[in-house]
Design a protein around this motif. Structure first.
Motif, PDB file in Angstrom:
ATOM      1  N   ILE A  99      33.477   4.897 -18.130  1.00  0.00           N
ATOM      2  CA  ILE A  99      32.699   6.073 -18.460  1.00  0.00           C
ATOM      3  C   ILE A  99      31.425   5.698 -17.491  1.00  0.00           C
ATOM      4  CG2 ILE A  99      31.101   7.582 -19.539  1.00  0.00           C
ATOM      5  CD1 ILE A  99      33.097   6.934 -21.898  1.00  0.00           C
ATOM      6  N   ASP A 100      30.816   6.743 -16.389  1.00  0.00           N
ATOM      7  CA  ASP A 100      29.495   6.598 -15.838  1.00  0.00           C
ATOM      8  C   ASP A 100      28.475   6.034 -16.616  1.00  0.00           C
ATOM      9  OD1 ASP A 100      28.071   9.102 -16.129  1.00  0.00           O
ATOM     10  OD2 ASP A 100      29.826   9.528 -15.882  1.00  0.00           O
ATOM     11  N   ILE A 101      27.825   5.450 -16.057  1.00  0.00           N
ATOM     12  CA  ILE A 101      26.508   4.644 -16.716  1.00  0.00           C
ATOM     13  C   ILE A 101      25.644   5.639 -17.408  1.00  0.00           C
ATOM     14  CG2 ILE A 101      24.751   4.755 -14.626  1.00  0.00           C
ATOM     15  CD1 ILE A 101      24.217   1.810 -15.776  1.00  0.00           C
ATOM     16  N   LEU A 102      25.433   7.003 -17.088  1.00  0.00           N
ATOM     17  CA  LEU A 102      24.801   7.785 -17.521  1.00  0.00           C
ATOM     18  C   LEU A 102      25.306   8.569 -18.856  1.00  0.00           C
ATOM     19  CD1 LEU A 102      23.266   9.980 -14.467  1.00  0.00           C
ATOM     20  CD2 LEU A 102      22.152   8.073 -15.618  1.00  0.00           C
ATOM     21  N   ASN A 103      26.769   8.519 -18.925  1.00  0.00           N
ATOM     22  CA  ASN A 103      27.347   8.850 -20.050  1.00  0.00           C
ATOM     23  C   ASN A 103      27.828   7.825 -21.216  1.00  0.00           C
ATOM     24  OD1 ASN A 103      27.238  11.895 -19.594  1.00  0.00           O
ATOM     25  ND2 ASN A 103      28.566  11.434 -17.924  1.00  0.00           N
ATOM     26  N   ARG A 104      27.838   6.745 -20.677  1.00  0.00           N
ATOM     27  CA  ARG A 104      28.202   5.353 -21.379  1.00  0.00           C
ATOM     28  C   ARG A 104      27.301   5.323 -22.741  1.00  0.00           C
ATOM     29  NH1 ARG A 104      28.320   0.599 -17.541  1.00  0.00           N
ATOM     30  NH2 ARG A 104      29.544   2.145 -16.367  1.00  0.00           N
ATOM     31  N   ILE A 105      27.671   4.715 -23.492  1.00  0.00           N
ATOM     32  CA  ILE A 105      26.969   4.174 -24.591  1.00  0.00           C
ATOM     33  C   ILE A 105      26.496   2.738 -24.509  1.00  0.00           C
ATOM     34  CG2 ILE A 105      26.728   3.760 -27.186  1.00  0.00           C
ATOM     35  CD1 ILE A 105      28.589   6.040 -27.706  1.00  0.00           C
ATOM     36  N   ILE A 106      25.281   2.333 -24.064  1.00  0.00           N
ATOM     37  CA  ILE A 106      24.900   1.285 -23.647  1.00  0.00           C
ATOM     38  C   ILE A 106      24.214   0.252 -24.977  1.00  0.00           C
ATOM     39  CG2 ILE A 106      23.740  -0.302 -22.262  1.00  0.00           C
ATOM     40  CD1 ILE A 106      23.936   2.035 -20.091  1.00  0.00           C
ATOM     41  N   ILE A 107      23.141   0.856 -25.388  1.00  0.00           N
ATOM     42  CA  ILE A 107      22.622   0.107 -26.358  1.00  0.00           C
ATOM     43  C   ILE A 107      22.840   0.301 -27.790  1.00  0.00           C
ATOM     44  CG2 ILE A 107      20.127  -0.719 -27.229  1.00  0.00           C
ATOM     45  CD1 ILE A 107      19.254   0.308 -24.380  1.00  0.00           C
ATOM     46  N   ASP A 108      22.699   1.635 -28.246  1.00  0.00           N
ATOM     47  CA  ASP A 108      22.774   1.890 -29.556  1.00  0.00           C
ATOM     48  C   ASP A 108      24.241   2.301 -30.024  1.00  0.00           C
ATOM     49  OD1 ASP A 108      22.581   2.793 -32.151  1.00  0.00           O
ATOM     50  OD2 ASP A 108      21.154   4.289 -31.877  1.00  0.00           O
ATOM     51  N   THR A 109      25.194   1.522 -30.589  1.00  0.00           N
ATOM     52  CA  THR A 109      26.433   1.746 -30.824  1.00  0.00           C
ATOM     53  C   THR A 109      26.778   1.792 -32.272  1.00  0.00           C
ATOM     54  OG1 THR A 109      26.753  -0.865 -31.177  1.00  0.00           O
ATOM     55  CG2 THR A 109      27.204   0.155 -28.786  1.00  0.00           C
ATOM     56  N   ASN A 110      25.906   2.730 -33.028  1.00  0.00           N
ATOM     57  CA  ASN A 110      26.202   2.735 -34.544  1.00  0.00           C
ATOM     58  C   ASN A 110      27.055   4.178 -34.514  1.00  0.00           C
ATOM     59  OD1 ASN A 110      24.702   5.337 -34.454  1.00  0.00           O
ATOM     60  ND2 ASN A 110      22.843   4.212 -34.251  1.00  0.00           N
ATOM     61  N   SER A 111      27.803   4.290 -35.759  1.00  0.00           N
ATOM     62  CA  SER A 111      28.569   5.322 -35.912  1.00  0.00           C
ATOM     63  C   SER A 111      28.303   6.575 -35.683  1.00  0.00           C
ATOM     64  CB  SER A 111      29.088   5.140 -37.320  1.00  0.00           C
ATOM     65  OG  SER A 111      27.911   5.439 -38.256  1.00  0.00           O
ATOM     66  N   ILE A 112      26.967   7.008 -35.864  1.00  0.00           N
ATOM     67  CA  ILE A 112      26.542   8.220 -35.428  1.00  0.00           C
ATOM     68  C   ILE A 112      26.553   8.568 -34.101  1.00  0.00           C
ATOM     69  CG2 ILE A 112      24.445   9.801 -35.476  1.00  0.00           C
ATOM     70  CD1 ILE A 112      23.559   8.292 -38.192  1.00  0.00           C
ATOM     71  N   LYS A 113      26.104   7.627 -33.244  1.00  0.00           N
ATOM     72  CA  LYS A 113      26.281   7.987 -31.735  1.00  0.00           C
ATOM     73  C   LYS A 113      27.697   7.823 -31.340  1.00  0.00           C
ATOM     74  CE  LYS A 113      21.965   7.717 -30.533  1.00  0.00           C
ATOM     75  NZ  LYS A 113      21.398   9.059 -29.933  1.00  0.00           N
ATOM     76  N   LEU A 114      28.547   7.062 -31.807  1.00  0.00           N
ATOM     77  CA  LEU A 114      30.106   7.252 -31.411  1.00  0.00           C
ATOM     78  C   LEU A 114      30.577   8.709 -31.816  1.00  0.00           C
ATOM     79  CD1 LEU A 114      31.058   3.529 -32.421  1.00  0.00           C
ATOM     80  CD2 LEU A 114      30.811   4.408 -30.275  1.00  0.00           C
ATOM     81  N   LEU A 115      30.064   9.149 -33.251  1.00  0.00           N
ATOM     82  CA  LEU A 115      30.597  10.342 -33.701  1.00  0.00           C
ATOM     83  C   LEU A 115      30.177  11.601 -32.732  1.00  0.00           C
ATOM     84  CD1 LEU A 115      32.414  11.794 -35.542  1.00  0.00           C
ATOM     85  CD2 LEU A 115      30.368  11.936 -36.988  1.00  0.00           C
TER      86      LEU A 115
END
Length: 362
Positions: A99-115
């Motif tokens: 996934i490109d860097i602007l749409n990628r999850i980089i720092i915050d990887t908690n379940s809320i962000k993933l969902l």
């Protein structure tokens, strides 16, 4: 100096950002493939619903919009995401260089962000006119998008069946209780009727009334016959004749008997057959009413027993998922034109502001 400033402004505000957007769009931005399916939720119980309606104990039919709301809420839940993540490792995918860097999850990887990221990749749309539900899933790998879409349909149907069976079990439990209550009411009314019959030494007052009426009719017929004989005999003999006196006595007895029988049938006494009959009919009608309610409740119970072993609702697939051969997002040309317009507007705005400021300074 102004010319250099203008050139720098154009370069920094428009040209460089525009070139970056072109490079990003055509070389870096993730290309998402889409797999879609169209379906309706088919209610199988509506076409074979029992004729007996027991109000709150009958299963209400959910509307299509309610079914859709429940399905959408569940498919967007963390429970479903967790099932798909275990099989396709979406958590790692959302943080990977796929996934490109602007749409990628980089720092915050908690379940809320993933969902949240998962919910951006799933699309659920309901057509109220046709009651068709359109579900789509986006992924950089067309095969994974296709496989996930098939799994989502399976998960949705499984959960739909679980909810239906749970609901049916609750309704069956309520109806089971109602069956016991109506059965007890029936037995209680039968017991009351039986006690009344034993107390008054009767089986069916209607039979006794018919017997009484038959007897009264027979006595009245005999009375008329004896009165005719009495009148005829008086034409030849006097009142002191022994046979005339016997007929008088017989007629008097017949009249008294008829009067007593009529009195026992419909007189003022509490023990008259008519009163016994009306009280008997009232108790019997209560028995009949309780019997009918019990039969209806029992029929509903048997119907619900069958429904708990079957799927009352099912997903009817109209369009099956397919493997995409071309990415659906982004629309690169459209994005470039959008960037071009926005940057031109931004440059023009800043340039005009600079001119206004310069005029005020002069």
């Amino acid at each position: 100096m102004i010319k250099i400033f203008k050139n720098r402004l154009f370069v920094y505000i428009f040209f460089i950002p525009f070139m970056i957007s072109i490079v990003y769009t055509y070389t870096m931005q993730s290309e998402l493939y889409k797999s879609s399916s169209s379906l309706v939720i088919k209610d199988l119980s509506s076409s074979a619903s029992p004729a007996v309606d027991l109000g709150i104990f009958s299963k209400s039919v959910s509307t299509s919009s309610q079914d859709f709301s429940i399905m959408e809420k569940y498919l967007r839940s963390y429970e479903v995401y967790n099932k798909i993540d275990k099989k396709y490792n979406l958590s790692s995918y959302y943080q990977s260089d796929k996934i490109d860097i602007l749409n990628r999850i980089i720092i915050d990887t908690n379940s809320i962000k993933l969902l949240e990221k998962y919910n951006k990749n799933i699309e659920i749309v309901f057509d109220e006119v046709s009651s068709i539900i359109n579900i789509s899933f986006y992924h950089t790998n067309p095969k994974i998008a296709y496989d996930i879409m098939k799994d989502i349909l399976g998960i949705a149907e499984e959960q739909l069946n679980i909810l239906n069976k749970t609901n049916s079990q609750k309704i069956l439990s309520n109806i089971t209780l109602r069956v016991k209550e109506t059965k007890n009411d029936l037995y209680k009314s039968i017991s009351i009727l039986e006690k009344y019959q034993n107390k008054n030494n009767l089986i069916d007052p209607q039979i006794q009334i018919e017997q009484k009426n038959t007897l009264i009719s027979s006595l009245q017929s005999t009375l008329i016959q004896k009165q005719v004989e009495y009148t005829s005999l008086l034409n030849y003999t006097g009142k002191n004749n022994l046979e005339v006196k016997q007929l008088e006595s017989h007629i008097s007895i017949l009249k008294d008997t008829i009067k007593n029988e009529k009195s026992s049938l419909s007189g003022d006494s509490k023990e008259t057959i008519n009163k016994l009959f009306f009280e008997f009919e009232k108790l019997k009608s209560q028995v009949d009413f309780n019997k009918e309610i019990y039969k209806q409740t029992l029929a509903q119970y048997e119907s619900m027993k069958v429904e708990t072993t079957q799927n009352s609702k099912t997903l009817q697939i109209i369009v099956n998922p397919k493997l995409s051969d071309a990415y659906i997002s982004p629309d690169k040309l459209k994005n470039i034109i959008t960037y071009l317009i926005l940057l031109l507007v931004l440059f023009a705005t800043i340039y005009l502001l600079k001119l206004i400021i310069k005029d005020h300074q002069d």
